[in-house]
Design an enzyme around this catalytic site. Sequence first.
Site, PDB file in Angstrom:
ATOM      1  N   ARG A  77       0.827  -1.213   0.000  1.00 20.00           N
ATOM      2  CA  ARG A  77       0.000   0.000   0.000  1.00 20.00           C
ATOM      3  C   ARG A  77       0.857   1.258   0.000  1.00 20.00           C
ATOM      4  O   ARG A  77       0.461   2.279  -0.587  1.00 20.00           O
ATOM      5  CB  ARG A  77      -0.960  -0.032   1.193  1.00 20.00           C
ATOM      6  CG  ARG A  77      -2.101  -1.043   0.976  1.00 20.00           C
ATOM      7  CD  ARG A  77      -2.702  -1.469   2.301  1.00 20.00           C
ATOM      8  NE  ARG A  77      -3.905  -2.277   2.164  1.00 20.00           N
ATOM      9  CZ  ARG A  77      -3.931  -3.591   1.923  1.00 20.00           C
ATOM     10  NH1 ARG A  77      -2.810  -4.263   1.739  1.00 20.00           N
ATOM     11  NH2 ARG A  77      -5.084  -4.238   1.857  1.00 20.00           N
ATOM     12  N   ASP A 118      -4.377 -15.410   7.305  1.00 20.73           N
ATOM     13  CA  ASP A 118      -3.112 -15.947   6.794  1.00 20.73           C
ATOM     14  C   ASP A 118      -2.389 -16.828   7.822  1.00 20.73           C
ATOM     15  O   ASP A 118      -1.402 -17.489   7.493  1.00 20.73           O
ATOM     16  CB  ASP A 118      -2.189 -14.795   6.364  1.00 20.73           C
ATOM     17  CG  ASP A 118      -2.734 -14.077   5.132  1.00 20.73           C
ATOM     18  OD1 ASP A 118      -3.488 -14.692   4.360  1.00 20.73           O
ATOM     19  OD2 ASP A 118      -2.398 -12.897   4.948  1.00 20.73           O
ATOM     20  N   ARG A 146       3.317 -19.703   2.662  1.00 24.30           N
ATOM     21  CA  ARG A 146       2.904 -20.033   4.033  1.00 24.30           C
ATOM     22  C   ARG A 146       2.864 -21.547   4.271  1.00 24.30           C
ATOM     23  O   ARG A 146       3.069 -22.011   5.386  1.00 24.30           O
ATOM     24  CB  ARG A 146       1.574 -19.360   4.364  1.00 24.30           C
ATOM     25  CG  ARG A 146       1.687 -17.821   4.252  1.00 24.30           C
ATOM     26  CD  ARG A 146       0.644 -17.060   5.002  1.00 24.30           C
ATOM     27  NE  ARG A 146       0.495 -15.719   4.449  1.00 24.30           N
ATOM     28  CZ  ARG A 146       1.281 -14.678   4.727  1.00 24.30           C
ATOM     29  NH1 ARG A 146       2.285 -14.802   5.573  1.00 24.30           N
ATOM     30  NH2 ARG A 146       1.076 -13.487   4.171  1.00 24.30           N
TER      31      ARG A 146
HETATM   32  C1  S3P Z   1      -4.410  -9.006   2.100  1.00 25.62           C
HETATM   33  C2  S3P Z   1      -5.665  -9.464   2.357  1.00 25.62           C
HETATM   34  C3  S3P Z   1      -5.970 -10.890   2.602  1.00 25.62           C
HETATM   35  C4  S3P Z   1      -4.710 -11.691   2.912  1.00 25.62           C
HETATM   36  C5  S3P Z   1      -3.577 -11.360   1.983  1.00 25.62           C
HETATM   37  C6  S3P Z   1      -3.235  -9.889   2.084  1.00 25.62           C
HETATM   38  C7  S3P Z   1      -4.219  -7.568   1.857  1.00 25.62           C
HETATM   39  O1  S3P Z   1      -6.550 -11.428   1.424  1.00 25.62           O
HETATM   40  O2  S3P Z   1      -4.987 -13.068   2.858  1.00 25.62           O
HETATM   41  O3  S3P Z   1      -2.435 -12.126   2.318  1.00 25.62           O
HETATM   42  O4  S3P Z   1      -3.067  -7.088   1.883  1.00 25.62           O
HETATM   43  O5  S3P Z   1      -5.232  -6.866   1.657  1.00 25.62           O
HETATM   44  P1  S3P Z   1      -8.143 -11.357   1.160  1.00 25.62           P
HETATM   45  O6  S3P Z   1      -8.520  -9.969   0.965  1.00 25.62           O
HETATM   46  O7  S3P Z   1      -8.351 -12.191  -0.082  1.00 25.62           O
HETATM   47  O8  S3P Z   1      -8.759 -11.979   2.375  1.00 25.62           O
END
Ligand code: S3P
Length: 431
Positions: free
Chosen positions: A29, A317, A390
Amino acid sequence: MSQQKTVSFKRPVLRGTLQVPGDKSISHRAVMLGSIATGKTTITGFLDGEDCLSTIGMFQKLGVTITREGTNVVVESPGIANWETPTEPLDAGNSGTTARLMLGILAGASVTSEMCGDQYLSKRPMKRVTDPLSMMGADITSEGQTDYLPLTIKGAILQAIDYNMPVASAQVKSAILLAGLQAKGITSVTEQAVSRDHTERMLMQFGAKVEQSGKTIRLQGGQQLTGTDVVVPGDISSAAFFMVAAAMVKDSEVIFEKVGLNPTRTGILDVLQSMGVTITVLDEKGFSGERYGDVKIQYSPLQATEIGGDVIPRLIDELPILALLATQAEGRTVIKDAEELRVKETDRIEAVATELRKLGAVIETTEDGMIITGPTPLTGGTLQSYGDHRLGMMAAIAGLITSEPIHIDNPSCIAISYPHFFEDLANLVKQ
Ligand code: S3P
């Protein structure tokens, strides 16, 4: 021939302090908002894992100047309105976050681009993002189905929407909010259960106004972002592997320094506590809108627990490594409401159960989770990573408690989120 790594320890104990790499979600981000913004953004503690490097690579192709020295990154952008049309496809690699958030960003940018991903990402659903973006007026097409990469995104004039999310996903929420930033009107997104809120926090840090009430987030389109300085805390999802290791390897005690403690990410700590693990949070601070602190985890006798409902997005995760922990807990651990695990880097319900069963674990799979009965002594064996970082790290941590060595097939994927994982493991283990 695929590469293999062996993990073998005789009576290990984990002791010491560890600073895990920067948070993956926040690192993505920071580069994204720094590139949308006009001016200079500096990022310290950036995760130099492959996923976040894919995000940098995309913006470089869009004409944003990004320089990186290890974990320090400088982004200098002319702003989203002045990006260049890329001459090559934008490659998201293995990164779902890159692909989904970038679809939201590119939907309202004034360039046309093609986005692709690796063999695993090309099988992951994009419709959850392209559907709401199409409702906003996005022009996203593909030669095949729009549910999968590769996709062509032609920047369009977007209209705000009010969207009730059918899945709990921070990636979907973020894609809509980032598209909403370029849209006409006020975009609102309502979640079923609160998911990680790094996008909302960071938008505010870059000067945008974001309103939150309950599970609804509202954002006025047309707001300009200005470059800023971002400090990335350690990734609690990476720390989770060693937290679980410290919790289940007798006599262990590890302090995790400067690890992210955003409440939308700390479900792992709640679950560890409910399983009987001794956790001490020391020196909690806030910076850049994100909380972080030092966390001490000590070995403790473990009890089974139930993991479901609103906590799931707060630890999604961490479920593979928690499944390993549950094999060492007394009783029946039930993981439910986690059907999203089936569309991660691999189907993490089937993959976790298949691999841990090879070691003697007692695991039943359900549509939306797993039921794990413990404690069971684990033997060694060869475990697959499925190209999923993971799963690879779960296999390596299992090697701390198995009676025989663990061989991990295709361990290189661990560099996606934790490039120095094996060095950190070796440093923490005292034999
Ligand atoms: C993430 C959101 C999650 C997570 C991924 C990172 C993010 O995914 O599993 O590792 O950075 O917004 P989902 O939005 O599919 O749940």
